[in-house]
Design a protein around this motif. Structure first.
Motif, mmCIF file in Angstrom:
data_model
loop_
_atom_site.group_PDB
_atom_site.id
_atom_site.type_symbol
_atom_site.label_atom_id
_atom_site.label_comp_id
_atom_site.label_asym_id
_atom_site.label_seq_id
_atom_site.Cartn_x
_atom_site.Cartn_y
_atom_site.Cartn_z
ATOM 1 N N LEU A 204 0.979 -1.540 -0.129
ATOM 2 C CA LEU A 204 0.257 -0.125 -0.370
ATOM 3 C C LEU A 204 0.931 1.295 0.171
ATOM 4 N N HIS A 205 2.655 0.809 0.981
ATOM 5 C CA HIS A 205 2.966 2.440 0.742
ATOM 6 C C HIS A 205 3.635 1.936 -0.620
ATOM 7 N N GLU A 206 4.053 1.426 -1.160
ATOM 8 C CA GLU A 206 4.243 1.428 -2.498
ATOM 9 C C GLU A 206 3.726 2.569 -3.542
ATOM 10 N N ARG A 207 2.301 2.292 -3.405
ATOM 11 C CA ARG A 207 1.045 1.982 -4.084
ATOM 12 C C ARG A 207 0.734 4.288 -3.874
ATOM 13 N N ARG A 208 0.993 4.251 -2.841
ATOM 14 C CA ARG A 208 0.599 5.963 -2.435
ATOM 15 C C ARG A 208 1.949 6.372 -3.273
ATOM 16 N N VAL A 209 3.190 5.572 -2.978
ATOM 17 C CA VAL A 209 4.291 6.736 -2.987
ATOM 18 C C VAL A 209 4.348 7.116 -4.634
ATOM 19 N N ALA A 210 4.404 5.548 -5.654
ATOM 20 C CA ALA A 210 3.701 5.751 -6.655
ATOM 21 C C ALA A 210 2.821 6.409 -7.390
ATOM 22 N N ASN A 211 1.830 6.756 -6.699
ATOM 23 C CA ASN A 211 0.674 7.490 -7.523
ATOM 24 C C ASN A 211 0.781 9.303 -7.078
ATOM 25 N N ARG A 212 1.574 9.557 -5.741
ATOM 26 C CA ARG A 212 2.318 10.764 -5.725
ATOM 27 C C ARG A 212 3.277 11.380 -7.014
ATOM 28 N N ARG A 213 4.414 9.935 -7.128
ATOM 29 C CA ARG A 213 5.231 10.753 -8.684
ATOM 30 C C ARG A 213 4.380 11.053 -9.692
ATOM 31 N N ARG A 214 3.617 9.581 -10.241
ATOM 32 C CA ARG A 214 2.706 10.038 -10.921
ATOM 33 C C ARG A 214 2.188 11.347 -11.202
ATOM 34 N N ARG A 215 1.327 11.859 -10.123
ATOM 35 C CA ARG A 215 0.835 13.299 -10.496
ATOM 36 C C ARG A 215 1.828 14.690 -10.544
ATOM 37 N N SER A 216 3.018 14.732 -9.870
ATOM 38 C CA SER A 216 3.594 15.358 -9.655
ATOM 39 C C SER A 216 4.392 15.504 -10.930
ATOM 40 N N TRP A 217 4.363 14.520 -11.589
ATOM 41 C CA TRP A 217 4.791 13.761 -12.966
ATOM 42 C C TRP A 217 3.616 14.661 -14.006
ATOM 43 N N GLN A 218 2.324 14.685 -13.876
ATOM 44 C CA GLN A 218 0.841 15.240 -14.229
ATOM 45 C C GLN A 218 1.342 16.953 -14.723
ATOM 46 N N GLN A 219 1.976 17.258 -12.937
ATOM 47 C CA GLN A 219 1.638 18.653 -13.010
ATOM 48 C C GLN A 219 3.072 19.346 -13.855
ATOM 49 N N GLU A 220 4.204 18.822 -13.897
ATOM 50 C CA GLU A 220 5.352 19.371 -14.782
ATOM 51 C C GLU A 220 4.714 19.266 -15.730
ATOM 52 N N LEU A 221 4.192 18.523 -16.614
ATOM 53 C CA LEU A 221 3.971 18.401 -17.270
ATOM 54 C C LEU A 221 2.981 18.926 -17.833
ATOM 55 N N ARG A 222 2.073 19.588 -17.299
ATOM 56 C CA ARG A 222 0.793 20.861 -17.756
ATOM 57 C C ARG A 222 1.655 21.480 -18.345
ATOM 58 N N PRO A 223 1.141 21.966 -19.636
ATOM 59 C CA PRO A 223 1.608 23.338 -20.100
ATOM 60 C C PRO A 223 0.522 24.335 -18.797
ATOM 61 N N THR A 224 1.566 25.747 -18.687
ATOM 62 C CA THR A 224 1.333 26.650 -18.709
ATOM 63 C C THR A 224 0.105 27.583 -19.430
ATOM 64 N N PRO A 225 -1.612 28.159 -18.857
ATOM 65 C CA PRO A 225 -1.899 28.812 -19.429
ATOM 66 C C PRO A 225 -1.048 30.241 -19.723
ATOM 67 N N PRO A 226 -1.008 31.323 -21.107
ATOM 68 C CA PRO A 226 -0.640 32.599 -21.614
ATOM 69 C C PRO A 226 -0.902 33.314 -20.450
ATOM 70 N N SER A 227 -0.257 33.998 -20.117
ATOM 71 C CA SER A 227 -0.411 35.838 -18.855
ATOM 72 C C SER A 227 -1.110 36.586 -19.746
ATOM 73 N N THR A 228 -2.627 36.556 -19.579
ATOM 74 C CA THR A 228 -3.444 38.236 -19.985
ATOM 75 C C THR A 228 -3.112 39.275 -19.363
ATOM 76 N N ASP A 229 -2.977 40.589 -20.016
ATOM 77 C CA ASP A 229 -3.096 42.170 -20.226
ATOM 78 C C ASP A 229 -3.816 43.012 -20.023
ATOM 79 N N SER A 230 -4.497 43.017 -19.320
ATOM 80 C CA SER A 230 -5.315 43.989 -19.356
ATOM 81 C C SER A 230 -5.831 45.521 -19.573
ATOM 82 N N ALA A 231 -5.981 45.944 -20.273
ATOM 83 C CA ALA A 231 -6.132 47.777 -21.041
ATOM 84 C C ALA A 231 -7.196 48.126 -20.021
ATOM 85 N N ASP A 232 -6.524 49.568 -19.404
ATOM 86 C CA ASP A 232 -7.234 50.353 -18.137
ATOM 87 C C ASP A 232 -8.229 51.364 -19.602
#
Length: 232
Positions: A204-232
């Motif tokens: 069970l501990h190995e599965r939890r560690v593997a799941n945390r690593r998988r979520r961490s990799w997914q977050q690292e590979l997730r593309p960052t949305p482009p920033s938007t500038d608002s006009a005054d």
């Protein structure tokens, strides 16, 4: 139709006579060859279906400096009522139940290809000996005629014999003996075996560690949305 001339009739008669003579001679030689082939075939059949017993002194498979007495039927038929005689008589190097008696002096039967063996003595005790060996047997158990094989056995033939690596069967036996010696205390419970246990909690501990690593990799590979500038 005219009458056949006398000279032609005589020629035909002579030709027929010669043909008959040639046929008779050919038949005789054919019978002779067939008889010889039959005799030779019978002799070869008898020669290839008879026992042949030999007695030798061979190095023991566990130690080359010790000798075994071997009696083997190398023929293609069983041998009965076998007697083995060595001159001078063999001396048994080990104490036996019957005052140092040498085994295999008399053997009831040996099948084709069958052999018997027994430890005899150290090679040093017989290294200079020359034996006259006489082996006799019966081809059938009730046969009154005994067949015999006599020869000289010179022990100097085995002087300087050595081996490289040893007999594989002996090596396997030694390894099994060592394994048995090491595991006997374990079987008796006097020695414990070091065991690395792996429980369900570890899984069970190995599965939890593997799941945390998988979520961490997914977050690292997730593309960052482009920033938007608002006009005054």
């Amino acid at each position: 139709m005219g009458q056949i001339p006398d000279w032609l009739s005589a020629t035909i008669a002579i030709g027929g006579l010669l043909g008959t003579l040639v046929t008779a001679v050919a038949t005789f030689f054919l019978w002779r060859v067939t008889s010889v082939l039959a005799v030779e075939t019978k002799r070869m059949a008898i020669a290839t279906s008879q026992p042949h017993v030999v007695a030798t002194l061979e190095p023991n498979r566990w130690s080359l400096r010790h000798l075994d007495l071997n009696v083997n039927n190398t023929g293609n038929a069983p041998a009965y009522d076998i007697t083995v005689e060595f001159t001078p008589p063999l001396q048994n190097g080990e104490a036996r139940s019957v005052e140092g008696a040498v085994p295999f002096g008399n053997i009831s039967v040996l099948r084709p290809g069958q052999g018997v063996a027994s430890y005899l003595s150290d090679y040093e005790g017989v290294k200079d000996a020359v034996y006259r060996v006489r082996v006799s047997w019966r081809r059938f158990a009730s046969d009154p005629v005994r067949e015999e094989n006599a020869y000289t056995l010179n022990m100097a033939d085995k002087r300087g014999v050595s081996e490289l690596g040893g007999d594989p069967i002996v090596q396997i036996a030694n390894h099994l003996k060592k394994i048995e010696a090491e595991w006997t205390p374990v079987a008796r419970g006097s020695r414990r075996i070091k065991v690395d246990g792996f429980t369900s909690g570890d899984r069970l501990h190995e599965r939890r560690v593997a799941n945390r690593r998988r979520r961490s990799w997914q977050q690292e590979l997730r593309p960052t949305p482009p920033s938007t500038d608002s006009a005054d």
